[in-house]
Design a protein around this motif. Sequence first.
Motif, PDB file in Angstrom:
ATOM      1  N   ASP A 133      -6.347  14.413  -2.999  1.00 49.15           N
ATOM      2  CA  ASP A 133      -7.057  13.879  -4.155  1.00 49.15           C
ATOM      3  C   ASP A 133      -7.534  15.047  -5.005  1.00 49.15           C
ATOM      4  O   ASP A 133      -8.631  15.584  -4.821  1.00 49.15           O
ATOM      5  N   GLU A 152       0.822   5.654  -0.171  1.00 52.12           N
ATOM      6  CA  GLU A 152       0.113   6.929  -0.235  1.00 52.12           C
ATOM      7  C   GLU A 152       0.579   7.614  -1.508  1.00 52.12           C
ATOM      8  O   GLU A 152       1.685   8.146  -1.578  1.00 52.12           O
ATOM      9  N   SER A 166       0.854  -1.189   0.000  1.00 52.16           N
ATOM     10  CA  SER A 166       0.000   0.000   0.000  1.00 52.16           C
ATOM     11  C   SER A 166       0.884   1.231   0.000  1.00 52.16           C
ATOM     12  O   SER A 166       1.857   1.302   0.757  1.00 52.16           O
ATOM     13  N   LEU A 207      -7.281  10.340   3.099  1.00 55.34           N
ATOM     14  CA  LEU A 207      -7.747   9.039   3.581  1.00 55.34           C
ATOM     15  C   LEU A 207      -6.869   8.549   4.729  1.00 55.34           C
ATOM     16  O   LEU A 207      -7.371   7.969   5.701  1.00 55.34           O
ATOM     17  N   THR A 208      -5.566   8.790   4.639  1.00 55.10           N
ATOM     18  CA  THR A 208      -4.661   8.393   5.719  1.00 55.10           C
ATOM     19  C   THR A 208      -5.033   9.089   7.020  1.00 55.10           C
ATOM     20  O   THR A 208      -5.121   8.459   8.079  1.00 55.10           O
ATOM     21  N   GLU A 216      -1.834  -1.192  -3.689  1.00 61.59           N
ATOM     22  CA  GLU A 216      -2.992  -0.361  -3.360  1.00 61.59           C
ATOM     23  C   GLU A 216      -2.519   1.067  -3.147  1.00 61.59           C
ATOM     24  O   GLU A 216      -1.447   1.290  -2.570  1.00 61.59           O
ATOM     25  N   GLY A 231      -3.602   5.204  -1.962  1.00 63.04           N
ATOM     26  CA  GLY A 231      -4.549   6.031  -1.218  1.00 63.04           C
ATOM     27  C   GLY A 231      -4.030   7.452  -1.148  1.00 63.04           C
ATOM     28  O   GLY A 231      -2.880   7.738  -1.492  1.00 63.04           O
ATOM     29  N   GLY A 268      -4.328   3.737   2.845  1.00 58.34           N
ATOM     30  CA  GLY A 268      -5.183   2.874   2.024  1.00 58.34           C
ATOM     31  C   GLY A 268      -6.494   2.491   2.684  1.00 58.34           C
ATOM     32  O   GLY A 268      -6.662   2.559   3.898  1.00 58.34           O
ATOM     33  N   SER A 269      -7.429   2.060   1.852  1.00 61.39           N
ATOM     34  CA  SER A 269      -8.757   1.665   2.336  1.00 61.39           C
ATOM     35  C   SER A 269      -8.756   0.285   2.975  1.00 61.39           C
ATOM     36  O   SER A 269      -9.747  -0.119   3.569  1.00 61.39           O
TER      37      SER A 269
END
Length: 427
Positions: free
Chosen positions: A162, A157, A155, A296-297, A290, A292, A318-319
Amino acid sequence: MLRLTVIDSEKRPLDPIHPATARQLLRNKKAAVYRRFPFTLVLKESRPESPVSALRLKIDPGAKHTGIALVNDTTGEVVFAAELKHRGFAIRDALTSRRLLRRSRRNRKTRYRQPRLLNRTRPKGWLAPSLQSRIENIKTWVDKLRKLSPIRAISQELVRFDMQLMRNPDIQGKEYQQGTLAGYETREFLLEKWNRQCAYCGVKDVPLQIEHIHTRAKGGSNSITNLTLSCEKCNTKKGTKDIKEFLKKDQSRLEKILKQAKRPLADAAAVNTTRFALLFVLKVTELPVETGSGGLTKFNRNQQNLEKTHWLDAACVGSSTPTLNIKNVKPLLITANGHGTRQSCRTDKFGFTVRHCSRTKFHFGFQTGDIVKAIVTSGKKIGEYVGRIATRATGSFNVSTKNGLVQGISYKYCKHIHKKDGYSYAT
């Protein structure tokens, strides 16, 4: 819970073990120390049938530090954490110094070449050396950890913010637009862009509200380029007024706000460019990657009431982030130092030679940068010293310990703990 990596006699990575189990294996002579940083055991037998739990490697790249965490997605246990400090600024300063010295030599009309003008082409995907070193550091540690742990996914970042979500809130439907994540992305970006202060009065350390520069009542949009931060007093005072009318007595602030609104966040843009290059490097491993965003973090970290550190940010990337178990986890602090220099001599601040540099790297089996344990049994420096050494051809080494520099330690008293790999470590 803190775990230690372990491999079998055929160097297959096994499940990380508890420190008490590691002590018992060493006591019973069923294992030996394979590596000090990160601490790894090698078993004296092969275990091809031993079941292993898949781990996820999580990475939070930053301009100065990168957070690394190994997480078990099933149990949420963080089995390893590290914070990697990059040397990008040191590389930049070294290149600047080299450029100035070469220019000075040419200006003195010595035998050195004239400046070339046709060697400026750069290959596609070229990055500045200070940025490329950061990618290479992360790649090195991804490769190291893959050899020591059963990593099955990664994963990363990818971007701090975004940008697509903020510019086009409908990119993934109204549910995503109206969710809490969209708010996190926008707020974090605006706090960075407007220096965490009110755009209208400059006040800091007060609750700030998201404010439309051109009001919605008069046709303003929700685009990120039309948003700023305002304290409650200024937001109420402005109301639905046009910004030109509200700041008609302060034209300098008006121009500053309108100019800043259209300006992108330069640091975020530069880091994002590097992260896409890192994404390509991670995909070469052929593991599922993945990605993100920074918003989100932070959302994941706040949901679990975790403090902000580099390794905890990495664990929350990540989700796929589960409920984390971080009990007794102490991150390994890694600093990139490089592999020395190729200079044939040392120079003073004016670029003149002051002393010669030996071309021989190894002396009596040691090289500068090795971490050793020296047990001195005679002489004026009786004692035990642990630290990084600087070698000499005479065999009299200097040891940099946590209490200071100890000079004149014979190579006969030194024993390797960790050979030089371009990094220094602390816990």
